[in-house]
Enzyme design. Structure first.
Site, short mmCIF file in Angstrom:
data_model
loop_
_atom_site.label_atom_id
_atom_site.label_comp_id
_atom_site.label_asym_id
_atom_site.label_seq_id
_atom_site.Cartn_x
_atom_site.Cartn_y
_atom_site.Cartn_z
N ASN A 84 0.84 -1.18 0.00
CA ASN A 84 0.00 0.00 0.00
C ASN A 84 0.89 1.25 0.00
O ASN A 84 2.10 1.16 -0.12
CB ASN A 84 -0.95 -0.04 1.20
CG ASN A 84 -2.27 0.65 0.92
OD1 ASN A 84 -2.30 1.75 0.40
ND2 ASN A 84 -3.36 -0.01 1.26
N HIS A 114 23.06 2.88 12.61
CA HIS A 114 24.24 3.74 12.77
C HIS A 114 24.94 3.44 14.08
O HIS A 114 24.31 3.03 15.06
CB HIS A 114 23.82 5.21 12.73
CG HIS A 114 23.15 5.58 11.44
ND1 HIS A 114 23.85 5.90 10.32
CD2 HIS A 114 21.84 5.62 11.10
CE1 HIS A 114 23.02 6.15 9.33
NE2 HIS A 114 21.78 5.99 9.78
N ALA A 159 -0.58 -3.49 13.49
CA ALA A 159 -0.32 -2.10 13.16
C ALA A 159 0.48 -1.41 14.25
O ALA A 159 0.26 -1.63 15.44
CB ALA A 159 -1.64 -1.36 12.94
N ARG A 182 -0.04 -14.32 20.06
CA ARG A 182 -0.58 -15.69 20.08
C ARG A 182 -0.34 -16.34 18.73
O ARG A 182 0.01 -15.68 17.76
CB ARG A 182 -2.06 -15.70 20.41
CG ARG A 182 -2.97 -15.08 19.33
CD ARG A 182 -4.44 -15.27 19.70
NE ARG A 182 -5.34 -14.64 18.77
CZ ARG A 182 -5.77 -15.17 17.62
NH1 ARG A 182 -5.35 -16.36 17.25
NH2 ARG A 182 -6.61 -14.52 16.84
#
Length: 193
Positions: A84, A114, A159, A182
């Site tokens: 997306n 870094h 998310a 889970r």
């Protein structure tokens, strides 16, 4: 050993001042500029440009909206890949993504890191560790995948998660840092029938 070889070996390398690496990034940016500025109806041209930029792809790939990467040639995506909008892949090292993977909006996949000490960091040094994402993985919106991470086949990344280390196959992983919530089980396949 040149800077690209150092990056592939996971060693500190000069990412900001080495002329050869800068030229490779500039070449990728030119292609990305063209990809990211195509009319939405030019799907075929977009796909062909992406296939030329990336190291390896399946036949059926979709990148919606803006896409950004460092080099492109270090990225391999499998068949039925979908990304997306606003995918960023920093590919100083190899990024391998399997078949049937779905990536939600605003995901960052970062092989680069870094040094913690300012002296080396200020010299433009960085390291890169490869990232592997198995088949049938769904990565939710706003996920960050850190250098060296590995996501097992069939897993779902919730998310907003930050993925580091190894995520086993067929699990739901979420949080910062990401942890296994889970296993994915038979009830999950029955849920939407």
């Amino acid at each position: 050993m040149n800077e690209l070889q150092k990056a592939a070996a996971g060693l500190l390398y000069d990412a900001n001042y080495d002329p050869a690496l800068l030229a490779k990034r500039r070449a990728a940016k030119r292609i990305l500029f063209e990809i990211n500025n195509l009319h939405p109806d030019e799907d075929e041209k977009r796909t062909q440009l992406l296939k030329g930029l990336l190291g390896k792809t399946g036949q059926n790939i979709t990148f919606d909206g803006q896409f950004h990467c460092d080099y492109g040639f270090n990225i391999e995506v499998g068949e039925n890949f979908y990304a997306n909008v606003n995918l960023v892949i920093l590919d100083g090292a190899k990024v391998t993504i399997g078949n049937n993977c779905f990536i939600a909006p605003n995901v960052g996949i970062y092989t680069a890191g870094h040094p913690l000490d300012a002296e080396r960091r200020n010299k433009g040094l960085e390291y890169a560790h490869p990232i592997t994402i198995g088949d049938d993985v769904w990565i939710g919106a706003g996920v960050t995948v850190l250098p060296g991470a590995s996501i097992g086949s069939g897993s779902v990344i919730a998310a907003g998660s930050v993925v580091r280390g190894e995520v086993p196959p067929n699990v739901i992983c979420g949080g910062n840092p990401g942890n296994v919530i889970r296993e994915i089980n038979e009830r999950d396949s029955q849920k939407y029938r």
